[in-house]
Scaffold this motif. Structure first.
Motif, PDB file in Angstrom:
ATOM      1  N   ILE A 119       0.951  -1.516  -0.176  1.00 28.28           N
ATOM      2  CA  ILE A 119       0.229   0.109   0.026  1.00 28.28           C
ATOM      3  C   ILE A 119       1.054   1.456   0.110  1.00 28.28           C
ATOM      4  O   ILE A 119       0.461   2.390  -0.842  1.00 28.28           O
ATOM      5  N   GLN A 120       1.821   1.065   1.174  1.00 29.13           N
ATOM      6  CA  GLN A 120       2.573   2.542   0.658  1.00 29.13           C
ATOM      7  C   GLN A 120       4.085   2.573  -0.657  1.00 29.13           C
ATOM      8  O   GLN A 120       3.521   3.718  -0.926  1.00 29.13           O
TER       9      GLN A 120
ATOM     10  N   ASN B 107       1.782   6.546  -6.708  1.00 29.50           N
ATOM     11  CA  ASN B 107       0.480   7.087  -7.091  1.00 29.50           C
ATOM     12  C   ASN B 107      -1.165   6.086  -8.361  1.00 29.50           C
ATOM     13  O   ASN B 107      -1.772   6.482  -8.884  1.00 29.50           O
ATOM     14  N   ARG B 108      -1.252   4.691  -8.142  1.00 29.60           N
ATOM     15  CA  ARG B 108      -1.216   3.652  -8.226  1.00 29.60           C
ATOM     16  C   ARG B 108      -2.856   3.958  -6.978  1.00 29.60           C
ATOM     17  O   ARG B 108      -2.650   2.625  -6.502  1.00 29.60           O
ATOM     18  N   THR B 109      -3.823   5.100  -7.206  1.00 35.09           N
ATOM     19  CA  THR B 109      -4.850   4.324  -6.890  1.00 35.09           C
ATOM     20  C   THR B 109      -5.625   3.070  -6.847  1.00 35.09           C
ATOM     21  O   THR B 109      -6.395   1.864  -5.753  1.00 35.09           O
TER      22      THR B 109
ATOM     23  N   THR C 113      -6.163  -3.110   0.089  1.00 34.50           N
ATOM     24  CA  THR C 113      -6.983  -1.831   1.063  1.00 34.50           C
ATOM     25  C   THR C 113      -7.845  -3.376   1.594  1.00 34.50           C
ATOM     26  O   THR C 113      -8.115  -3.360   2.406  1.00 34.50           O
TER      27      THR C 113
ATOM     28  N   LYS D 234       0.899   3.975  -3.133  1.00 34.58           N
ATOM     29  CA  LYS D 234       1.113   5.930  -2.694  1.00 34.58           C
ATOM     30  C   LYS D 234       1.639   6.143  -3.465  1.00 34.58           C
ATOM     31  O   LYS D 234       1.234   7.117  -3.983  1.00 34.58           O
ATOM     32  N   GLU D 235       2.628   5.948  -3.107  1.00 32.54           N
ATOM     33  CA  GLU D 235       4.445   6.885  -3.665  1.00 32.54           C
ATOM     34  C   GLU D 235       4.055   6.937  -5.413  1.00 32.54           C
ATOM     35  O   GLU D 235       4.784   7.552  -5.820  1.00 32.54           O
TER      36      GLU D 235
ATOM     37  N   ILE E  94      -3.974   0.720  -4.610  1.00 28.34           N
ATOM     38  CA  ILE E  94      -4.037   0.790  -3.064  1.00 28.34           C
ATOM     39  C   ILE E  94      -5.362   0.263  -3.108  1.00 28.34           C
ATOM     40  O   ILE E  94      -5.816  -0.201  -1.660  1.00 28.34           O
ATOM     41  N   THR E  95      -6.611   0.691  -3.294  1.00 28.53           N
ATOM     42  CA  THR E  95      -8.208  -0.052  -3.860  1.00 28.53           C
ATOM     43  C   THR E  95      -8.313  -1.605  -3.364  1.00 28.53           C
ATOM     44  O   THR E  95      -8.649  -2.606  -1.839  1.00 28.53           O
TER      45      THR E  95
END
Length: 206
Positions: free
Chosen positions: A168-169, A175-177, A184, A172-173, A180-181
């Motif tokens: 996840i971190q 910017n891969r939403t 998560t 985020k770095e 991330i979804t």
């Protein structure tokens, strides 16, 4: 023929997520050289065995301890030995242990060879439960198998949570939403039952 219970299906879902996340990093757990000594008069069982973590190399850990019965001795001895490495184990307690002898599946008139099925329930401090089951022709053997399955899940689930937290971190770095979804959602499923608060705090520590 026995059918899976709802809790079995839920456990399969969690296990599938763990295996998807870890892939080749998934660790097999095997209990061997098991020795049991019973002090009937004092209601005390002493156990000794090796817990082997299999992933490329095979690291064997000596497990020794005592308790009120074989199950109590084996479960708590593994927790005591492994919780310093896998912190989430400290939040796990013994919930329930159900034994069923399947006499109908015996091939003998005396039924002494009837297979044994064991269902093990573990719980955390919030009383959330995980369920595991095993079957074999030996009471001791079935107990060992169900313990292997329980600790295999618990150890790998913690590793999967660590893996997902880092993923996840990283997402985020970059910017891969989408990632991330995805990560998560997987993490949310795994933390429904077992708390990984201390594990995640350790990752955040400088």
């Amino acid at each position: 023929m026995d059918h899976d219970l709802p809790e079995d299906e839920i456990q399969k879902k969690y296990s599938k997520i763990v295996k998807q996340v870890l892939g080749e990093d998934f660790i097999g757990v095997h209990i061997s050289q098991f020795i049991l000594k019973e002090d009937i008069q004092n209601s005390c069982s002493q156990i000794s065995c090796f817990l082997t973590l299999k992933n490329g190399s095979k690291d064997s850990i000596l497990i020794e301890g005592s308790g009120s019965g074989m199950v109590d001795a084996l479960f708590n001895s593994i927790i005591d030995k492994m919780s310093s490495t896998y912190q989430s184990l400290a939040d796990i307690e013994f919930g329930d242990f159900a034994l069923k002898v399947k006499f109908k599946e015996s091939m003998r008139w005396r039924k002494s060879d009837a297979p044994v099925e064991i269902r093990l329930a573990l719980r955390n401090s919030r009383n959330k439960r995980l369920y595991f089951k095993a079957q074999s022709g030996s009471l001791v053997g079935t107990t060992i198998i169900v313990m292997q399955r329980a600790f295999e899940y618990l150890i790998n689930a913690e590793l999967a949570v660590i893996h997902l937290h880092k993923d996840i971190q990283n997402a985020k770095e970059r910017n891969r939403t989408d990632l991330i979804t995805r990560y998560t959602q997987q993490l949310t499923e795994l933390v429904r039952i077992v708390s990984y608060e201390q594990t995640i705090k350790s990752l955040r520590a400088p």
